[in-house]
Design an enzyme around this catalytic site. Structure first.
Site, mmCIF file in Angstrom:
data_model
loop_
_atom_site.group_PDB
_atom_site.id
_atom_site.type_symbol
_atom_site.label_atom_id
_atom_site.label_comp_id
_atom_site.label_asym_id
_atom_site.label_seq_id
_atom_site.Cartn_x
_atom_site.Cartn_y
_atom_site.Cartn_z
ATOM 1 N N ASP A 255 3.385 1.000 -1.923
ATOM 2 C CA ASP A 255 2.097 1.328 -1.321
ATOM 3 C C ASP A 255 2.068 2.831 -1.003
ATOM 4 O O ASP A 255 3.117 3.499 -1.021
ATOM 5 C CB ASP A 255 1.925 0.497 -0.043
ATOM 6 C CG ASP A 255 0.615 0.779 0.661
ATOM 7 O OD1 ASP A 255 -0.437 0.721 0.003
ATOM 8 O OD2 ASP A 255 0.645 1.061 1.874
ATOM 9 N N ASP B 157 3.484 -1.108 4.385
ATOM 10 C CA ASP B 157 3.515 -0.969 5.840
ATOM 11 C C ASP B 157 2.566 -1.940 6.535
ATOM 12 O O ASP B 157 2.500 -1.953 7.759
ATOM 13 C CB ASP B 157 3.133 0.468 6.243
ATOM 14 C CG ASP B 157 1.659 0.768 5.976
ATOM 15 O OD1 ASP B 157 1.207 0.542 4.827
ATOM 16 O OD2 ASP B 157 0.954 1.195 6.904
ATOM 17 N N ASP C 51 -0.616 4.874 1.546
ATOM 18 C CA ASP C 51 -0.919 5.290 2.913
ATOM 19 C C ASP C 51 -0.028 4.557 3.907
ATOM 20 O O ASP C 51 0.019 3.329 3.931
ATOM 21 C CB ASP C 51 -2.392 5.010 3.217
ATOM 22 C CG ASP C 51 -2.897 5.755 4.431
ATOM 23 O OD1 ASP C 51 -2.180 6.640 4.933
ATOM 24 O OD2 ASP C 51 -4.007 5.462 4.896
#
Length: 343
Positions: A17, A222, A19
């Site tokens: 991922d 995250d 961001d």
């Protein structure tokens, strides 16, 4: 996995991922560039953001210091949506492209013909679109969303790149693609196929690109409700890094479909031996030299360890109690929030 083997040695490729994992805004997450640059297996960067084309995302990553990254290393939800439509439509089919430039580019890449909402408004009544691909675009208007609703009501296949309700910006939180999709959904009276996280298609496209089986790949993220949930649905192992949205506390209350295989403080954990918590009987969980269990809604613990090992042990203990019905989600989060581990 043997505790002597670095985590990444068990995998053929990584799906990462962006961001909260690689960057926050315009700045790189600490240790991310170094860890990914040293990665011994191929890395694909998967994003729900459909507005940017892979070339633009790759340029951003190179600016951060990931010098070898090219557009072929980036996979977007727009590409996943276009791939889905290409499997259901003849080549050359007209598709209403709602969103940023990345949406139209993804459709072209799959041999489909993107039609902008403006072009659709000017077209002859009989020149309809076979499908709608809806992704985020900062310049979208109410008239653009109306064209999507009209096409869906006329029978067009409808694919949404993602349904993220919000979008973080440097000024605060803005409406995300999910909010715009909901507007079309209400007008059209039907729901789209969704290809981005937390659904599997984006991850499965990454597996196709890497020419690997999903079970041989590691997804890193995250967010539990998008990155981890999508990996679980796709059959990929996953690692939650504590550098973005979710914490060990939020993980504590998560049910099985949103639980990662691994818990890492940051991306440096990819190149080190992974110590996993193990059950030790009578409710005890052990990780390294640390052990703990839940008794009567409180902790019993002893032994020292590094911060991440303590957190892994605590999360494993509360998940065990949660699954047995001995603990509720709120108490699970409370207990992990009480853990005081070495920094």
């Amino acid at each position: 996995m043997s505790p002597q083997v670095a985590l990444l040695e068990a995998y053929a490729a990584v799906v990462c991922d962006l961001d909260g994992v690689v960057y926050r805004g315009h700045a790189a997450v600490p240790h991310a560039v170094e860890a990914l640059s040293a990665c011994p297996v191929p890395v694909l960067y998967a994003t729900n953001n459909a507005s940017r084309a892979p070339l633009e995302v790759a340029a951003h990553l190179r600016d951060l210091g990931l010098t070898g990254v090219g557009e072929k290393d980036v996979v977007t939800s727009a590409q996943a949506g276009a791939r889905h439509l290409a499997r259901h439509l003849p080549s050359g089919s007209r598709v209403l492209a709602v969103g940023g430039p990345g949406v139209a580019e993804a459709l072209t890449g799959e041999g489909l013909v993107p039609v902008s909402p403006h072009e659709a408004r000017l077209a002859d009544p009989g020149a309809g679109c076979a499908a709608v691909l809806q992704g985020y675009g900062a310049q979208l208007t109410a008239a653009d969303l109306a064209e999507a609703a009209y096409a869906v009501q006329a029978g067009a296949l409808w694919v949404a790149t993602n349904t993220d309700g919000t979008l973080p910006t440097d000024r605060g939180t803005a409406p995300g693609n999910g909010t715009l999709v909901a507007a079309v959904e209400r007008a059209a009276g039907s729901s789209p196929v969704v290809v981005g996280k937390p659904h599997a298609p984006l991850y499965l496209l990454c597996a196709e690109v890497a020419h690997d089986d999903p079970s041989s790949m590691l997804a890193i993220g995250d967010r539990l409700d998008t990155d981890i949930a999508g990996a679980v649905e796709a059959g990929m192992d996953s690692a939650l890094v504590l550098t973005g949205v979710d914490s060990a506390v939020s993980l504590a209350g998560a049910r099985a479909p949103m639980r990662p295989t691994y818990l890492l403080a940051d991306l440096r954990g990819l190149s080190t031996a992974y110590l996993a918590p193990q059950p030790a009987g009578d409710g005890w969980w052990v990780c390294g030299s640390h052990r703990r269990r839940v008794v009567g809604g409180t902790w019993e613990a002893d032994g020292g360890a590094g911060r991440i090992e303590v957190l892994r042990t605590a999360v494993a203990a509360v998940h065990d109690a949660l699954d047995r019905g001995d603990l509720g989600e709120a108490d699970a989060r409370r207990l992990v929030s009480e853990v005081r581990a070495p920094q």
